[in-house]
Design an enzyme around this catalytic site. Structure first.
Site, PDB file in Angstrom:
ATOM      1  N   GLY A   1       0.897  -1.155   0.000  1.00  9.32           N
ATOM      2  CA  GLY A   1       0.000   0.000   0.000  1.00  9.32           C
ATOM      3  C   GLY A   1       0.923   1.188   0.000  1.00  9.32           C
ATOM      4  O   GLY A   1       2.067   1.079  -0.446  1.00  9.32           O
ATOM      5  N   GLU A   2       0.475   2.317   0.527  1.00  7.47           N
ATOM      6  CA  GLU A   2       1.394   3.437   0.668  1.00  7.47           C
ATOM      7  C   GLU A   2       1.977   3.403   2.075  1.00  7.47           C
ATOM      8  O   GLU A   2       1.251   3.532   3.061  1.00  7.47           O
ATOM      9  CB  GLU A   2       0.680   4.757   0.390  1.00  7.47           C
ATOM     10  N   SER A   3       3.297   3.285   2.172  1.00  3.77           N
ATOM     11  CA  SER A   3       3.907   3.114   3.494  1.00  3.77           C
ATOM     12  C   SER A   3       3.672   4.331   4.383  1.00  3.77           C
ATOM     13  O   SER A   3       3.471   4.187   5.589  1.00  3.77           O
ATOM     14  CB  SER A   3       5.398   2.816   3.362  1.00  3.77           C
TER      15      SER A   3
ATOM     16  N   CYS B   1       6.442  -5.191   0.513  1.00  7.55           N
ATOM     17  CA  CYS B   1       6.590  -3.838  -0.030  1.00  7.55           C
ATOM     18  C   CYS B   1       6.446  -2.783   1.072  1.00  7.55           C
ATOM     19  O   CYS B   1       7.367  -2.593   1.851  1.00  7.55           O
ATOM     20  CB  CYS B   1       5.599  -3.623  -1.179  1.00  7.55           C
TER      21      CYS B   1
ATOM     22  N   ARG C   1      13.284   3.330  -0.158  1.00 15.59           N
ATOM     23  CA  ARG C   1      11.931   3.364  -0.716  1.00 15.59           C
ATOM     24  C   ARG C   1      11.992   3.715  -2.203  1.00 15.59           C
ATOM     25  O   ARG C   1      12.811   4.514  -2.630  1.00 15.59           O
ATOM     26  CB  ARG C   1      11.073   4.408   0.006  1.00 15.59           C
TER      27      ARG C   1
ATOM     28  N   ILE D   1       6.177  -3.113  -7.658  1.00  9.90           N
ATOM     29  CA  ILE D   1       5.485  -1.855  -7.924  1.00  9.90           C
ATOM     30  C   ILE D   1       6.086  -0.740  -7.087  1.00  9.90           C
ATOM     31  O   ILE D   1       6.001  -0.777  -5.858  1.00  9.90           O
ATOM     32  CB  ILE D   1       3.980  -2.007  -7.657  1.00  9.90           C
ATOM     33  N   ARG D   2       6.718   0.227  -7.760  1.00  4.66           N
ATOM     34  CA  ARG D   2       7.420   1.298  -7.042  1.00  4.66           C
ATOM     35  C   ARG D   2       8.161   0.678  -5.851  1.00  4.66           C
ATOM     36  O   ARG D   2       8.082   1.155  -4.721  1.00  4.66           O
ATOM     37  CB  ARG D   2       6.420   2.371  -6.577  1.00  4.66           C
TER      38      ARG D   2
ATOM     39  N   HIS E   1       5.233  -8.454  -4.777  1.00  6.44           N
ATOM     40  CA  HIS E   1       3.839  -8.669  -4.359  1.00  6.44           C
ATOM     41  C   HIS E   1       3.336 -10.059  -4.729  1.00  6.44           C
ATOM     42  O   HIS E   1       2.689 -10.221  -5.763  1.00  6.44           O
ATOM     43  CB  HIS E   1       2.941  -7.617  -5.012  1.00  6.44           C
TER      44      HIS E   1
ATOM     45  N   GLU F   1       0.848 -11.450  -3.657  1.00 10.47           N
ATOM     46  CA  GLU F   1      -0.617 -11.455  -3.650  1.00 10.47           C
ATOM     47  C   GLU F   1      -1.199 -10.996  -4.992  1.00 10.47           C
ATOM     48  O   GLU F   1      -2.400 -11.022  -5.179  1.00 10.47           O
ATOM     49  CB  GLU F   1      -1.144 -10.575  -2.495  1.00 10.47           C
TER      50      GLU F   1
END
Lengths: 302, 226
Positions: B63-65, B95, B130, B160-161, B197, B199
């Site tokens: 998600g967004e950390s 992530c 990051r 992803i990023r 990821h 998932e």
């Protein structure tokens, strides 16, 4: 990277990578910002991404004229300011604005009805881009046409810049209602349904099998309070965009934070009551019914 | 080609001797819950400290950390999560979850360092950068091989990023590499991290591996569950 890791068969810009970023944004709030300082406030409040633009929809509405892609210099300054993903808007059909945004390296492109359309017949062919796109919709047909063109994320349009959630609710209920309708439909009716809503048949079948849109679906257009955000979440969207609702309010930092909390705890009225206290003035808002038809942004796009 | 995996909630299996929680504040938590349920493991979303007490292991999802970090603090989960780890229960960070677990965050030119995320669990002896591979345009998928699981076929992994593990401490074992980069690592058979990821792809091998860690820890500490 592809070269040095050739044995790993490394690929960028795949569908999975594009749709995957939207999956990471779920349960989050994407906020419109017009300056690096606002972007910082949004990040500090817990936004999962920001939408960089020159004017929020409420101002675009007030100013009139032609609304275009924002100045890349301004978008770049926002990208330099925050570590969360940065989205930017291109006009509907304006694939060169999209190329510029891709060259700039924004994380997501919103092909948006909030800007003045550049093409009244065609949307951008989004599969051509390595950057993912999010597009607006009012109904299932529009959503599946955009996905067919390559959108890796959908948002219901609502009516941007009004602070009136009524159209966001209408569009979310329409999309989700049509999916329910699709699920109980006998198989032989699917092709006619696809024809009637103007959607690709394969995507109609996939949506029926999944019981939801095949990509992440946020709500947008008129969300102004934590309760509005939680309402959209309870209706069944994956997250929310808040445009003018934050930085046109009395206390943007506090309201932004409250809306983030509301999207996480959308199903807990006690928490919603707590976080909704003393937020200051919400944006003034415009009743959508008072708008003349030519000023409705959601009517743009097809 | 267009299928997006694990977006639709799976049914809960009827039985299962351990329960795995997935931190459900923001991000791809449903995707993890779905994979767990599909392999027959009880899984539930965790939003409060009380819910955390009901599970034997925890996944902190992507998600967004920055968002997840702030929500952890806002809802008083930081100390309960630290207690959960101190009790020896397994935690897997993917992530953003990896960033939450990392002891330190390195500085990269474009991205902020530790000051962006002052409140982390800081439980795993790794230093992480990051978004180290770049922005979304540099996000990628690649074939990886889980050499620590002999006989497993290569699998597709989605980054992803993604963060990059810059350094690992002596108690940390690298599990999977992408080129020279460690992309999965384990500390004390308790803390698992992946920069990619699992998932978002079909192969459940890492979820199966994590569940095996949870079961081992559960069997070691039968007194923790009545």
């Amino acid at each position: 990277m592809t070269k040095e890791n050739g044995s790993n068969n490394t690929q960028t810009g795949t569908w999975r990578v594009k749709a995957g970023l939207a999956q990471m944004l779920k349960g989050g709030v994407i906020m419109d910002v017009v300056t690096p300082e606002q972007a910082k406030i949004a990040e500090d409040a817990g936004a999962c991404a920001v939408m960089a633009l020159e004017r929020v929809p409420a101002d675009i509405r007030a100013d009139g004229g032609v609304a275009r892609m924002s100045d890349p210099g301004m978008i770049q300054r926002i990208m330099d300011m925050v570590s969360i993903p940065v989205m930017a808007k291109a006009r509907i059909g304006h694939f060169v604005e999209a190329q510029i945004l891709e060259a700039l390296g924004v994380d997501y492109i919103d092909e948006s009805e909030v800007l003045t359309p550049a093409d009244e017949a065609h949307h951008i062919y989004k599969h051509n881009f390595k950057i993912p796109f999010v597009c607006g919709c009012r109904n299932l047909g529009e959503a599946l046409r955009r996905i067919g063109e390559g959108a890796a994320m959908i948002r219901t349009k609502g009516e941007a810049g009004t602070g009136d959630v009524v159209e966001a609710v209408r569009h979310a209920r329409t999309v989700l209602g049509q999916i329910k309708q699709l699920q109980v439909m006998p198989e032989e009716e699917l092709m006619t349904f696809a024809k009637e809503i103007g959607a690709p048949y394969e995507l109609v079948k996939e949506t029926r099998a999944l019981g939801r849109l095949p990509v992440v679906n946020f709500a947008a257009g008129g969300v102004a309070t934590p309760a509005d955000a939680a309402l959209m979440m309870q209706l069944g969207v994956d997250g929310v965009f808040v445009g003018s609702g934050i930085f046109k309010s009395g206390n943007p930092a506090k309201r932004a934070n409250a809306i983030v909390q509301a999207v996480t705890h959308f199903n807990d009225p006690e928490i919603l009551a707590e976080i909704s206290k003393d937020l200051g003035e919400p944006m003034v808002g415009i009743n959508v019914r008072s708008l003349p038809e030519e000023e409705l942004l959601a009517e743009r796009g097809w | 080609m267009r299928t997006v995996l694990n977006l639709v909630e799976e049914n809960q299996p009827a039985a299962g001797n351990v329960t795995v929680g997935v931190l459900a504040l923001q991000g791809a938590f449903l995707e993890h819950i779905n994979v767990l349920r599909r392999i027959g493991v009880k899984a539930r979303p965790i939003r409060t400290a009380a819910q955390l007490e009901t599970v034997d292991g925890l996944i902190i999802p992507g998600g967004e950390s920055t968002t997840i970090g702030k929500l952890v603090v806002r809802w008083g989960l930081l100390q309960p999560l630290q207690d959960f780890i101190a009790a020896g229960k397994p935690v897997w960070g993917t992530c953003a979850g990896l960033i939450m677990l990392a002891k330190d965050i390195g500085q990269t030119p474009q991205e902020g360092g530790a000051h962006i995320l002052p409140h982390r669990l800081a439980a795993m002896d790794i230093i992480v950068d990051r978004n180290a591979y770049g922005r979304q345009i540099d996000s990628f998928e690649a074939d990886l091989t889980a050499d620590f699981l002999p006989g497993k076929a290569p699998f597709r992994a989605v980054f992803i990023r993604a963060p990059r593990i810059e350094a690992i401490g002596p108690t940390v074992t690298p599990l999977i590499r992408y080129g020279d980069d460690v992309v999965a690592a384990l500390q004390n058979r308790q803390l698992l991290v992946t920069t990619f990821h699992p998932e978002l792809t079909a192969d459940p091998l890492l979820h199966e591996y994590f569940v095996s860690l949870v079961k081992q820890a559960h069997n070691r500490q039968p007194q923790t569950r009545s």
